[in-house]
Design an enzyme around this catalytic site. Sequence first.
Site, mmCIF file in Angstrom:
data_model
loop_
_atom_site.group_PDB
_atom_site.id
_atom_site.type_symbol
_atom_site.label_atom_id
_atom_site.label_comp_id
_atom_site.label_asym_id
_atom_site.label_seq_id
_atom_site.Cartn_x
_atom_site.Cartn_y
_atom_site.Cartn_z
ATOM 1 N N ASN A 9 0.854 -1.190 0.000
ATOM 2 C CA ASN A 9 0.000 0.000 0.000
ATOM 3 C C ASN A 9 0.893 1.245 0.000
ATOM 4 O O ASN A 9 1.383 1.649 1.047
ATOM 5 C CB ASN A 9 -0.904 -0.030 1.249
ATOM 6 N N TRP A 10 1.094 1.793 -1.178
ATOM 7 C CA TRP A 10 1.995 2.956 -1.295
ATOM 8 C C TRP A 10 1.362 4.229 -0.734
ATOM 9 O O TRP A 10 2.016 5.251 -0.630
ATOM 10 C CB TRP A 10 2.360 3.196 -2.760
ATOM 11 N N LYS A 11 0.075 4.206 -0.450
ATOM 12 C CA LYS A 11 -0.668 5.402 -0.022
ATOM 13 C C LYS A 11 -0.415 6.540 -1.022
ATOM 14 O O LYS A 11 -0.323 6.259 -2.211
ATOM 15 C CB LYS A 11 -0.294 5.770 1.417
ATOM 16 N N HIS A 98 -9.812 0.896 4.202
ATOM 17 C CA HIS A 98 -8.623 1.252 4.987
ATOM 18 C C HIS A 98 -9.014 2.307 6.032
ATOM 19 O O HIS A 98 -9.837 3.181 5.761
ATOM 20 C CB HIS A 98 -7.525 1.783 4.058
ATOM 21 N N GLU A 176 -5.799 -4.630 10.584
ATOM 22 C CA GLU A 176 -4.867 -3.522 10.787
ATOM 23 C C GLU A 176 -5.300 -2.698 11.994
ATOM 24 O O GLU A 176 -6.106 -1.755 11.846
ATOM 25 C CB GLU A 176 -4.857 -2.605 9.561
ATOM 26 N N GLY A 182 1.756 2.724 10.972
ATOM 27 C CA GLY A 182 2.717 3.823 10.849
ATOM 28 C C GLY A 182 3.331 4.275 12.159
ATOM 29 O O GLY A 182 3.926 5.349 12.223
ATOM 30 N N GLY A 243 2.650 -0.817 4.433
ATOM 31 C CA GLY A 243 2.643 0.608 4.094
ATOM 32 C C GLY A 243 4.070 1.103 3.908
ATOM 33 O O GLY A 243 4.700 0.883 2.870
ATOM 34 N N GLY A 244 4.612 1.739 4.936
ATOM 35 C CA GLY A 244 5.941 2.375 4.869
ATOM 36 C C GLY A 244 7.030 1.491 4.276
ATOM 37 O O GLY A 244 7.839 1.957 3.460
HETATM 38 P P1 PGA Z 1 2.381 0.743 7.798
HETATM 39 O O1 PGA Z 1 0.963 0.940 7.102
HETATM 40 O O2 PGA Z 1 2.973 -0.541 7.285
HETATM 41 O O3 PGA Z 1 3.178 1.958 7.371
HETATM 42 O O4 PGA Z 1 2.160 0.707 9.268
HETATM 43 C C1 PGA Z 1 0.108 -0.151 6.866
HETATM 44 C C2 PGA Z 1 -1.167 0.321 6.229
HETATM 45 O O5 PGA Z 1 -1.679 1.392 6.597
HETATM 46 O O6 PGA Z 1 -1.720 -0.361 5.358
#
Ligand code: PGA
Length: 267
Positions: A9-11, A98, A176, A182, A243-244
């Site tokens: 998930n690159w956001k 999400h 999640e 994050g 994510g990150g």
């Molecule tokens: P994260 O994000 O790995 O940066 O904690 C996960 C997500 O929000 O899907």
Amino acid sequence: MKDIYLIENWKMNPVSVKEAQKLAADVSSGIKRIKCKKNLHIGVCPPHTYLASVGKYTGKHINLGAQNCYFEDRGAYTGEVSAKMLKDLGCKFVIVGHSERRRYFKEDNEMINKKIKTILKNNMRPVLAIGEQSRESFDAKGVWSGELDPAIKDQILGALKGIGAAKAKNILIAYEPLWAIGTGHAASTDDVMSVRIFIQKILKDMYSASVMAAIPILYGGSTDPKNISSFLGDGGMNGVLIGGSSLKADTFLDMVAAVNNDGLLIC
Ligand code: PGA
């Protein structure tokens, strides 16, 4: 050996097509070096504007995915992108529900349910994200209290309302917890195992044991090369939503390598 799903998930990152292409290209060549893993399924979910460029780097183990869609196929919905359009671009996965969409864009279970139905109708796999707000289900020592935030149950029941067993088998669920996204504070292996059982019980009651077994359950929240294997191994998860750690090709490839080194992939 079970299928493993690594959903990136690159956001709203990176900030240019050039960077997006480089990230996708580096992951694609890195995966080729690690060679054939029969049970590895990667879903790369960039912002919509990069889908066409990133799609060029998909292949045997790497599928294209999107982070959101609208529930109508076409029409006067300024600024929206339909599931049909995503399918046309080659998407296989669409993240839905999400917590950032729920929080910033006020998406509720009813809207998420409509989106899931549209994604399924267009023959893609929804990655339904669910999770509780706070850590109150765990006591001061981090031990599971047995009382899971009812929001998790509501999120699943609401999102899957009216979806039959045959279609439900194409859904992936990503647990999640909001406190882990994050933050650098991932859930523990025991946390995710407890929640996995909780989710499975809901699915079994809604459908059947065989539908329950067919729906992959992923974990997401501060996953990295050091902790990924614990979620897939002792945590019993079928994958992770990243994510990150998906924004640097080396870090992501280190995650794949860790899973491989720990014997979780079939060569
Ligand atoms: P994260 O994000 O790995 O940066 O904690 C996960 C997500 O929000 O899907």
